[in-house]
Design an enzyme around this catalytic site. Structure first.
Site, PDB file in Angstrom:
ATOM      1  N   HIS A   1       3.972 -15.803  -3.518  1.00 47.29           N
ATOM      2  CA  HIS A   1       3.946 -15.766  -5.082  1.00 47.29           C
ATOM      3  C   HIS A   1       4.790 -16.703  -5.622  1.00 47.29           C
ATOM      4  O   HIS A   1       5.617 -16.188  -6.897  1.00 47.29           O
ATOM      5  CB  HIS A   1       3.925 -14.898  -6.115  1.00 47.29           C
ATOM      6  CG  HIS A   1       5.697 -13.541  -5.100  1.00 47.29           C
ATOM      7  ND1 HIS A   1       6.063 -14.318  -5.413  1.00 47.29           N
ATOM      8  CD2 HIS A   1       5.346 -12.315  -4.810  1.00 47.29           C
ATOM      9  CE1 HIS A   1       7.939 -12.816  -4.914  1.00 47.29           C
ATOM     10  NE2 HIS A   1       6.524 -11.946  -4.142  1.00 47.29           N
TER      11      HIS A   1
ATOM     12  N   HIS B   1      10.083 -13.428  -0.303  1.00 47.19           N
ATOM     13  CA  HIS B   1      10.126 -12.942  -1.606  1.00 47.19           C
ATOM     14  C   HIS B   1      11.107 -14.091  -2.450  1.00 47.19           C
ATOM     15  O   HIS B   1      12.970 -13.536  -2.363  1.00 47.19           O
ATOM     16  CB  HIS B   1      11.093 -11.935  -2.368  1.00 47.19           C
ATOM     17  CG  HIS B   1      10.995 -11.413  -3.851  1.00 47.19           C
ATOM     18  ND1 HIS B   1       9.465 -10.764  -4.490  1.00 47.19           N
ATOM     19  CD2 HIS B   1      11.090 -12.262  -4.426  1.00 47.19           C
ATOM     20  CE1 HIS B   1      10.119 -10.965  -5.937  1.00 47.19           C
ATOM     21  NE2 HIS B   1      11.072 -11.634  -6.014  1.00 47.19           N
TER      22      HIS B   1
ATOM     23  N   ASP C   1      -0.831 -10.022  -3.656  1.00 47.75           N
ATOM     24  CA  ASP C   1       0.304  -9.443  -4.712  1.00 47.75           C
ATOM     25  C   ASP C   1      -0.019  -7.742  -4.673  1.00 47.75           C
ATOM     26  O   ASP C   1       1.213  -7.850  -6.019  1.00 47.75           O
ATOM     27  CB  ASP C   1       1.856  -9.812  -5.193  1.00 47.75           C
ATOM     28  CG  ASP C   1       2.972  -9.293  -5.430  1.00 47.75           C
ATOM     29  OD1 ASP C   1       3.215  -8.804  -4.173  1.00 47.75           O
ATOM     30  OD2 ASP C   1       3.756  -9.709  -6.195  1.00 47.75           O
TER      31      ASP C   1
ATOM     32  N   HIS D   1       1.567   1.211  -9.939  1.00 50.25           N
ATOM     33  CA  HIS D   1       2.508   1.717  -9.962  1.00 50.25           C
ATOM     34  C   HIS D   1       0.666   2.879 -11.016  1.00 50.25           C
ATOM     35  O   HIS D   1      -0.265   2.394 -11.297  1.00 50.25           O
ATOM     36  CB  HIS D   1       3.127   1.505 -10.783  1.00 50.25           C
ATOM     37  CG  HIS D   1       4.622   0.708 -10.340  1.00 50.25           C
ATOM     38  ND1 HIS D   1       5.226   1.279  -9.331  1.00 50.25           N
ATOM     39  CD2 HIS D   1       4.333  -0.614 -10.155  1.00 50.25           C
ATOM     40  CE1 HIS D   1       6.004   0.066  -8.425  1.00 50.25           C
ATOM     41  NE2 HIS D   1       5.824  -1.039  -8.937  1.00 50.25           N
TER      42      HIS D   1
ATOM     43  N   PHE E   1       0.531  -1.091   0.445  1.00 49.17           N
ATOM     44  CA  PHE E   1      -0.348  -0.154   0.185  1.00 49.17           C
ATOM     45  C   PHE E   1       0.763   1.459  -0.103  1.00 49.17           C
ATOM     46  O   PHE E   1       0.581   2.209   0.065  1.00 49.17           O
ATOM     47  CB  PHE E   1      -1.137  -0.197   1.027  1.00 49.17           C
ATOM     48  CG  PHE E   1      -2.328  -1.271   0.684  1.00 49.17           C
ATOM     49  CD1 PHE E   1      -2.844  -1.419  -0.811  1.00 49.17           C
ATOM     50  CD2 PHE E   1      -3.126  -1.481   1.942  1.00 49.17           C
ATOM     51  CE1 PHE E   1      -3.392  -2.303  -0.483  1.00 49.17           C
ATOM     52  CE2 PHE E   1      -3.925  -2.142   1.666  1.00 49.17           C
ATOM     53  CZ  PHE E   1      -4.363  -2.597   0.025  1.00 49.17           C
ATOM     54  N   ARG E   2       2.249   0.628  -0.237  1.00 52.85           N
ATOM     55  CA  ARG E   2       2.844   2.454  -0.678  1.00 52.85           C
ATOM     56  C   ARG E   2       3.083   3.683   0.865  1.00 52.85           C
ATOM     57  O   ARG E   2       3.798   4.307   0.317  1.00 52.85           O
ATOM     58  CB  ARG E   2       2.413   2.759  -1.794  1.00 52.85           C
ATOM     59  CG  ARG E   2       2.428   1.935  -3.286  1.00 52.85           C
ATOM     60  CD  ARG E   2       3.219   0.947  -3.725  1.00 52.85           C
ATOM     61  NE  ARG E   2       3.801   0.587  -4.829  1.00 52.85           N
ATOM     62  CZ  ARG E   2       4.415  -0.283  -5.401  1.00 52.85           C
ATOM     63  NH1 ARG E   2       5.462  -1.223  -4.310  1.00 52.85           N
ATOM     64  NH2 ARG E   2       4.304  -1.281  -5.850  1.00 52.85           N
TER      65      ARG E   2
ATOM     66  N   ASN F   1       8.619  -3.116   1.513  1.00 48.31           N
ATOM     67  CA  ASN F   1       9.123  -2.163   1.566  1.00 48.31           C
ATOM     68  C   ASN F   1       8.864  -0.789   0.960  1.00 48.31           C
ATOM     69  O   ASN F   1       8.756  -0.335   0.081  1.00 48.31           O
ATOM     70  CB  ASN F   1       9.692  -2.648   0.006  1.00 48.31           C
ATOM     71  CG  ASN F   1       8.612  -3.474  -0.508  1.00 48.31           C
ATOM     72  OD1 ASN F   1       7.098  -3.341   0.170  1.00 48.31           O
ATOM     73  ND2 ASN F   1       8.711  -3.333  -1.985  1.00 48.31           N
TER      74      ASN F   1
END
Length: 438
Positions: free
Chosen positions: A234, A181, A304, A308, A65-66, A96
């Protein structure tokens, strides 16, 4: 004297650990209080769910969700709004961000930002790095923490633990199941020259199946050495599914809707909108993931969700960023697969509710049962809709499924007894709370 409930969901087709049946659900103080024939009960609110299926609330254990960071593409409010409009009742958000979620202070900041703004319940992954290994036992047990997340291959952001020594050091410290990951960084660096400028179809050539398999083989070996439990995010290759079928002593795994639905043939149509890490690959890998799902190797479905803007995605490959929206489309895409006969509705529930609760030891979620949180994803299995960019609530406002017609649709999202979304409209202000764990 009739029983009294805050909410009764009446006449719905309930899917829970007992199977499928026509039952009412009574909710009191945010929890399931009764299941059965409640036609004579008194209720503050009664919702007629005739013709609808009542599922345990869908949990999406991988979203980006940035926030804090590049909130022009998403933030906790817009991402969680997209979640509940898509029938998702809880999310685990990734570390991240900018700054990265690698300290107790950074986690507390996220939890504070979420309070009063997120529409669904939430937990936050804490990034495992070379710098915070000693703090892992404390960090993974903090309120609001989903656990430790490690990037073995570089993706969006600066979190990376590429070497066996660094991964093993973290695994020796974790007590909870850690998420990974899994792509081999050395092979990614060796193959960068295989990227073709302007051709996103070269993305899975660069980040090939061997890079994923080699990393997951290493991870399984290291997890056994450390006596740790790991979760492979994933999974994108059929070979990894075959490997993980023999690694259930240490490893659970996730499949995503895009790896189950799309294939390398779609690069011609979608271009960089299909660009993800790990990549969407050839149809043989998609079928291998489905085989793993049918065999019970896959434990959870996660979106996932990694948005953007369209302007950013329009940059020529490989300058274009990897990631797509997904939290809002998880339920309709997977329900369409249910209607297509590729999995049962009970298996969908296991992958999106019971599975996450079991794997991550979530407290009082994942089942429709007395004493559990009254979290429900209400779906119309017969409803036919066409997914459009205009429906997407993410700040990035697009989906790779634009124009795709599906059968099966989320019509209601109820979280701890509150009707948060109904028929595509938000019905309750932001009341998300931190997910609790055993």
């Amino acid at each position: 004297m009739p029983e009294t409930f805050d909410l009764v969901l009446a006449n719905g087709i309930l899917i829970n650990q007992d199977g499928e049946g026509l039952r009412d659900i009574g909710v009191r103080d945010g929890r399931v209080a009764a299941i059965g024939d409640l036609s004579a009960a008194s209720a503050g609110e009664r919702i007629d769910c005739a013709g609808l299926h009542l599922l345990p609330g869908v949990i999406d254990s991988q979203v980006h969700f940035r926030e804090p960071g590049p909130v022009h593409k998403e933030d906790l409010e817009t991402g969680s709004r997209a979640a509940v409009l898509g029938g998702v009742t809880a999310v685990f958000e990734m570390p991240n961000t900018d700054p990265m979620t690698t300290t107790a202070g950074a986690l507390a900041d996220k939890v504070s930002r979420a309070a009063g703004r997120m529409h669904c319940d939430f937990a936050f992954w804490v990034g495992g790095s070379q710098d915070n290994v000693a703090d892992v036992p404390e960090l993974e047990r903090l309120a609001g923490a989903a656990g430790i997340k490690v990037f073995m291959g570089s993706s969006t952001g600066r979190l990376l633990v590429a070497d066996d020594q660094g991964v093993l050091a973290i695994l020796k410290k974790v007590g909870r199941r850690a998420a990974f990951h899994s792509e081999d960084e050395a092979r990614l660096n060796e193959r960068k020259g295989l990227r073709v400028a302007g051709d996103p179809a070269s993305h899975p050539v660069w980040r090939d199946a061997i890079a994923a398999l080699r990393s997951t083989e290493r991870l399984v070996r290291l997890a056994r050495e450390a006596g740790a439990q790991v979760h492979v995010l994933h999974v994108s290759t059929r070979e990894e599914m075959e490997l993980l079928a023999g690694a259930k002593d240490v490893a659970s795994c996730e499949a995503t809707p895009h790896h189950l639905t799309l294939s390398a043939e779609d690069y011609a149509r979608l271009g960089t909108k299909l660009q993800m890490n790990p990549p969407v690959r050839g149809a043989e890998h998609r079928e291998g993931i489905w085989r793993g799902l049918r065999q019970g190797v896959v434990d959870v479905i996660g979106s996932d969700h990694a948005p953007h803007t369209l302007d950013e995605k329009a940059k020529p490959y490989p300058e274009s960023p990897s990631g797509m929206t997904g939290v809002q489309t998880l339920v309709p895409i997977m329900l369409d697969h249910v209607n297509g006969g590729r999995l049962t509705l009970q298996r969908f529930v296991d992958l999106t509710s019971a599975g996450p609760a079991r794997i991550f030891r979530i407290l009082a979620k994942g089942r429709i049962a007395a004493g559990y949180d009254a979290d429900f994803t209400v779906v119309d299995m017969k409803r036919v809709e066409t997914i459009r960019d205009s429906w997407i609530a993410s700040r990035s406002n697009w989906t790779p499924y634009d124009g795709r017609t599906v059968t099966g649709w989320p019509v209601g999202t109820i979280i701890r007894g509150r009707r948060v979304m109904w028929e595509g409209e938000l019905a309750t202000p932001s009341t998300g709370e931190a997910v609790r764990f055993w």
